[in-house]
Scaffold this motif. Sequence first.
Motif, short mmCIF file in Angstrom:
data_model
loop_
_atom_site.label_atom_id
_atom_site.label_comp_id
_atom_site.label_asym_id
_atom_site.label_seq_id
_atom_site.Cartn_x
_atom_site.Cartn_y
_atom_site.Cartn_z
N LEU A 64 33.88 32.52 40.73
CA LEU A 64 33.24 33.85 40.72
C LEU A 64 34.22 34.79 41.25
O LEU A 64 34.32 36.04 40.75
CB LEU A 64 31.94 34.00 41.69
N LEU A 65 34.82 34.41 42.27
CA LEU A 65 36.04 35.46 42.92
C LEU A 65 37.16 35.59 42.06
O LEU A 65 37.55 36.88 41.82
CB LEU A 65 36.52 34.99 44.41
N VAL A 66 37.53 34.43 41.52
CA VAL A 66 38.60 34.68 40.29
C VAL A 66 38.20 35.45 39.10
O VAL A 66 39.10 36.34 38.84
CB VAL A 66 39.24 33.24 39.88
N GLY A 67 37.04 35.35 38.74
CA GLY A 67 36.48 36.21 37.73
C GLY A 67 36.78 37.57 37.96
O GLY A 67 36.97 38.58 37.28
N ALA A 94 33.70 43.37 35.61
CA ALA A 94 33.59 42.28 36.97
C ALA A 94 32.35 41.50 36.83
O ALA A 94 32.43 40.15 37.14
CB ALA A 94 33.77 43.21 38.36
N ALA A 95 31.22 41.84 36.55
CA ALA A 95 29.93 40.96 36.43
C ALA A 95 30.20 40.07 35.18
O ALA A 95 29.82 38.93 35.64
CB ALA A 95 28.81 42.14 36.30
N THR A 96 30.57 40.62 34.20
CA THR A 96 30.69 39.58 33.20
C THR A 96 31.80 38.28 33.41
O THR A 96 31.36 37.31 33.43
CB THR A 96 31.11 40.15 31.98
N ASN A 97 32.85 38.72 34.12
CA ASN A 97 33.80 37.94 34.22
C ASN A 97 33.43 36.84 35.63
O ASN A 97 33.77 35.68 35.58
CB ASN A 97 35.35 38.34 34.56
N GLY A 98 32.81 37.55 36.32
CA GLY A 98 32.25 36.81 37.75
C GLY A 98 31.21 35.73 36.99
O GLY A 98 31.31 34.67 37.55
N ALA A 99 30.35 36.09 36.35
CA ALA A 99 29.39 35.27 35.97
C ALA A 99 29.81 34.07 34.83
O ALA A 99 29.44 32.91 35.29
CB ALA A 99 28.38 35.88 35.01
#
Length: 517
Positions: free
Chosen positions: A40-43, A246-251
Amino acid sequence: MTTHTTSESSAAAPLLDLQALVVSVRRRRRFWCSLALLGLLVGVAVAVLMPPPPTAVTKVLVAHQEDQPNDPGTLIRTDVALLQTTRIADMALRSLESPEKPEDFMQDYGGIGLTNNLLQINVTGDSDAEAVARAEALADAFVSDHVRRIQQAANAEAKALLDQRDRIRDELAQVNKEIGEASPDSGPKAAANLESLFARRAELTSRISDFDQRAAEARIGTPQLIDGTQIVDAPRAVRHSLPRSAATNGAVGLVLGLALGLAVAAVRTVVADRPVLRRDIAANLGASVIAELPYRSAKLWQRRRIRAARERLTTSLARTVRGSAEPVSLLELGCARGTSALALDLAGALAAEGPVVVVDGLPGLRLAGRRSKPGDPTVVSGERAATLSPQERRLGVGSVAPGTAWTDLQYLGTRTVLVVRAGHGSTAWLHTVARQLADQRIPVIGVVLIDPDPRDRTDGTLWDGPHTALRGQNELPARQNGGGTSQAVQAVGEGPRRTERQPMWAARVPDSDQEAR
């Protein structure tokens, strides 16, 4: 007897115990939760630190002469491939008056076939304005190239038809010449030949008209294709939302990290083969689980519950030690700190009945080297165990971890309680512990399980029959007169003899080894 028991154990043991696998993976939740959090943090970091470049998008309607309703998308894929050519890239760069190389420009754009006739072009740039200008130039270049190819194909087809018409006209001129030279008074044969020439002239005239019509139709179809190929969606900049990215990459990172963590935890569980269920630990050690103690926790309400469970365990162990005429030891596996605290509590509970000496056999003299407090029991090292007075009650504390001096365990106590942390020792090492204690003739009173799985509903009792459990019964191996396999006889008090079920480690002992013991 041994071969039969071994075969039964092998047949009963499943190739993969799903319940144990699920429990082991759940116990590693810190690991796979950490990987999920890391993903999650990396995304989110990728979305924040590496935002997408300014992008413009446009859509082009492409008309094909070979369009078919059942086309699987071959024509639009051809257009996408043509878009990624240096010719179109060079045309777009010339219209932009840019010195950039076509090969480098091709890395900044791409095409996607949305339908059989709709092409989407995505172009990146240093700014939104530059991306829009690039997209417009690229779309114009593609449309111009497509129209040019359509015109060239139409002109080539018309030219081929007209060339064929001209050849037929030459042949018609020759036929007319022959008709003009023929004489009508030459006889029946000449009349027949003349009639065939007239038929040939009519056929050639019809073919010439047909080629003229086909050439005209070829030219007429071209404007329709040219007008049908056009930009239907003007180039526009694509707006990027940082929170959404950020939400998409985190998910995505969360899901990938969680999947990776679960897979790694499952593989490590299968490879390590560390029992966590009480039934497996009891079966591998050949002793029943007589008590459980949760692991220490930082939560206040759990601390009270753990303290109460620890007091109940101390009371139970004190009752067991009082009823034994022989020294009792606590042997730990994976929980040296908890075993040390448990030994001090047990010694304090027994101190009211007489002097109690704790013999420290733990690696590093964990108890003997600590600073004593007023009221603490006497703690001596394992070297001084032989100098203790017989009137003093002795309580040994030791370890059965790898590297243990097995022959020294007798000086800690001739009977023992194993304090085992769930999931710490492998199956092979639990077998080793049971075998070594049997070789040293140290009966195991029972197993205290540390950090058990709260959802474990398996039975940790070894059963001798449908109504009798070996929980807390003490057994001492005895050798029969005349050899044969060793049997379990009762060392203290009452309790049925174990006749039906043997521990898993005993099933692996050859008859020759048992006779030797």
